[in-house]
Design an enzyme around this catalytic site. Sequence first.
Site, PDB file in Angstrom:
ATOM      1  N   MET A  90      43.149 -25.151 -76.274  1.00  0.00           N
ATOM      2  CA  MET A  90      43.813 -26.439 -76.338  1.00  0.00           C
ATOM      3  C   MET A  90      42.795 -27.724 -76.098  1.00  0.00           C
ATOM      4  O   MET A  90      43.224 -28.634 -75.414  1.00  0.00           O
ATOM      5  CB  MET A  90      44.772 -26.412 -75.216  1.00  0.00           C
ATOM      6  CG  MET A  90      46.141 -25.469 -75.545  1.00  0.00           C
ATOM      7  SD  MET A  90      46.696 -25.466 -77.146  1.00  0.00           S
ATOM      8  CE  MET A  90      47.880 -26.985 -76.866  1.00  0.00           C
ATOM      9  N   ARG A  91      41.746 -27.583 -76.681  1.00  0.00           N
ATOM     10  CA  ARG A  91      40.766 -28.645 -76.489  1.00  0.00           C
ATOM     11  C   ARG A  91      40.369 -29.087 -77.976  1.00  0.00           C
ATOM     12  O   ARG A  91      40.121 -28.203 -78.620  1.00  0.00           O
ATOM     13  CB  ARG A  91      39.410 -28.299 -75.737  1.00  0.00           C
ATOM     14  CG  ARG A  91      39.842 -27.881 -74.300  1.00  0.00           C
ATOM     15  CD  ARG A  91      40.384 -28.789 -73.408  1.00  0.00           C
ATOM     16  NE  ARG A  91      39.727 -30.225 -73.359  1.00  0.00           N
ATOM     17  CZ  ARG A  91      40.137 -31.275 -72.944  1.00  0.00           C
ATOM     18  NH1 ARG A  91      41.653 -31.223 -72.471  1.00  0.00           N
ATOM     19  NH2 ARG A  91      39.749 -32.367 -72.949  1.00  0.00           N
ATOM     20  N   ASN A 107      40.714 -21.151 -86.623  1.00  0.00           N
ATOM     21  CA  ASN A 107      41.864 -21.496 -85.612  1.00  0.00           C
ATOM     22  C   ASN A 107      43.280 -21.048 -86.228  1.00  0.00           C
ATOM     23  O   ASN A 107      43.281 -20.883 -87.422  1.00  0.00           O
ATOM     24  CB  ASN A 107      41.861 -22.976 -85.503  1.00  0.00           C
ATOM     25  CG  ASN A 107      42.907 -23.375 -84.593  1.00  0.00           C
ATOM     26  OD1 ASN A 107      43.035 -22.833 -83.576  1.00  0.00           O
ATOM     27  ND2 ASN A 107      43.366 -24.339 -84.850  1.00  0.00           N
ATOM     28  N   HIS A 109      47.205 -22.261 -85.992  1.00  0.00           N
ATOM     29  CA  HIS A 109      48.249 -23.150 -85.791  1.00  0.00           C
ATOM     30  C   HIS A 109      49.558 -23.242 -86.043  1.00  0.00           C
ATOM     31  O   HIS A 109      49.788 -22.590 -87.089  1.00  0.00           O
ATOM     32  CB  HIS A 109      47.766 -24.645 -86.605  1.00  0.00           C
ATOM     33  CG  HIS A 109      48.415 -25.822 -86.090  1.00  0.00           C
ATOM     34  ND1 HIS A 109      48.391 -26.432 -84.873  1.00  0.00           N
ATOM     35  CD2 HIS A 109      49.396 -26.632 -86.782  1.00  0.00           C
ATOM     36  CE1 HIS A 109      48.847 -27.523 -84.886  1.00  0.00           C
ATOM     37  NE2 HIS A 109      49.640 -27.622 -85.910  1.00  0.00           N
ATOM     38  N   SER A 136      49.818 -21.212 -89.503  1.00  0.00           N
ATOM     39  CA  SER A 136      48.820 -21.151 -90.550  1.00  0.00           C
ATOM     40  C   SER A 136      47.294 -20.849 -89.692  1.00  0.00           C
ATOM     41  O   SER A 136      47.151 -21.170 -88.604  1.00  0.00           O
ATOM     42  CB  SER A 136      48.338 -22.491 -90.967  1.00  0.00           C
ATOM     43  OG  SER A 136      49.499 -23.149 -91.398  1.00  0.00           O
ATOM     44  N   GLU A 143      38.037 -32.611 -88.678  1.00  0.00           N
ATOM     45  CA  GLU A 143      39.287 -33.005 -88.545  1.00  0.00           C
ATOM     46  C   GLU A 143      40.251 -32.173 -88.178  1.00  0.00           C
ATOM     47  O   GLU A 143      40.524 -31.027 -88.531  1.00  0.00           O
ATOM     48  CB  GLU A 143      39.854 -33.530 -89.767  1.00  0.00           C
ATOM     49  CG  GLU A 143      41.062 -34.614 -89.696  1.00  0.00           C
ATOM     50  CD  GLU A 143      41.497 -34.941 -91.292  1.00  0.00           C
ATOM     51  OE1 GLU A 143      42.869 -35.065 -91.506  1.00  0.00           O
ATOM     52  OE2 GLU A 143      40.733 -34.866 -92.305  1.00  0.00           O
ATOM     53  N   ASP A 145      43.036 -29.495 -87.057  1.00  0.00           N
ATOM     54  CA  ASP A 145      44.176 -28.705 -87.842  1.00  0.00           C
ATOM     55  C   ASP A 145      44.122 -29.181 -89.311  1.00  0.00           C
ATOM     56  O   ASP A 145      45.025 -29.278 -89.955  1.00  0.00           O
ATOM     57  CB  ASP A 145      45.296 -29.147 -87.270  1.00  0.00           C
ATOM     58  CG  ASP A 145      45.685 -28.678 -85.899  1.00  0.00           C
ATOM     59  OD1 ASP A 145      44.994 -27.773 -85.418  1.00  0.00           O
ATOM     60  OD2 ASP A 145      46.458 -29.490 -85.146  1.00  0.00           O
TER      61      ASP A 145
HETATM   62  C1  GRF Z   1      49.717 -19.859 -80.771  1.00  0.00           C
HETATM   63  O1  GRF Z   1      51.011 -20.275 -80.883  1.00  0.00           O
HETATM   64  C2  GRF Z   1      48.740 -20.713 -81.402  1.00  0.00           C
HETATM   65  O2  GRF Z   1      49.309 -21.024 -82.784  1.00  0.00           O
HETATM   66  C3  GRF Z   1      48.650 -21.897 -80.830  1.00  0.00           C
HETATM   67  O3  GRF Z   1      48.580 -21.504 -79.529  1.00  0.00           O
HETATM   68  C4  GRF Z   1      49.358 -20.476 -79.331  1.00  0.00           C
HETATM   69  C5  GRF Z   1      48.437 -19.356 -78.440  1.00  0.00           C
HETATM   70  O4  GRF Z   1      49.290 -18.451 -78.024  1.00  0.00           O
HETATM   71  N1  GRF Z   1      47.315 -22.546 -81.159  1.00  0.00           N
HETATM   72  P1  GRF Z   1      48.593 -17.121 -77.215  1.00  0.00           P
HETATM   73  O5  GRF Z   1      47.738 -17.657 -76.052  1.00  0.00           O
HETATM   74  O6  GRF Z   1      47.579 -16.395 -78.133  1.00  0.00           O
HETATM   75  O7  GRF Z   1      49.800 -16.328 -76.933  1.00  0.00           O
END
Ligand code: GRF
Length: 213
Positions: A90-91, A107, A109, A136, A143, A145
């Site tokens: 989450m960074r 990644n 998303h 996705s 940029e 996502d």
């Molecule tokens: C997922 O829903 C992913 O799409 C998002 O963060 C969530 C991570 O879930 N980027 P987890 O930590 O793998 O359970």
Amino acid sequence: MKKAVVLISGSGSNLQAFIDLIGADQLPIQIALVVSNNANAYGLQRAAMAGIQTKVIDHRAYNSRSEFDATLIEEIDAFEPEIVILAGFMRILTAEFVDHYQNRLLNIHPSLLPKYPGTNTHQRAIDSKDEWHGASIHFVVPEVDAGPVILQGRIKVNASDTPDSLQARIHKIEHQLYPLAVKWLAQGRLSTKNGLVLLDDETSTEQLQTFDL
Ligand code: GRF
């Protein structure tokens, strides 16, 4: 066997999906390191239980994003990974970081990109009365996502859906599709051309999969 580093911030259920498939000989990667910016991420315990080395790099200990990212690069590169996987990290990453791992940084998303980059995707899909919602997997570009999409999975949104119910079903999609994309990358089957992803040098016809969940 390709070497991978996985970056997480939370539960790590996607990480667990990788661990399980590696254990079943169905994913040809070795996870050399799991990095979290959050010491309390449950994914760190999942990694430890699987015997994978972990490292906490707390972004709050750095004065700037670029200093944090420089440390991330240093720690990751010590393991010389061929693949770097963002799995709920989450960074926002700097262009320097993203460019450093160009074409080997993935990644996931939780939306049908290009819809809903950023956060709160499930609520936004509900608010917009979308018929479909999903996840996705994409190559990362500076940029947020916005990189070329490798695979998408979608489900029908029900009238009774809440962000939590959508998230639960979308996680199931993620756990199927993310390992598949990682496997293709590990097998050297993915490339990009003009912002599109090619699988075995061809445009994939099954990039968007519909799930009945
Ligand atoms: C997922 O829903 C992913 O799409 C998002 O963060 C969530 C991570 O879930 N980027 P987890 O930590 O793998 O359970």
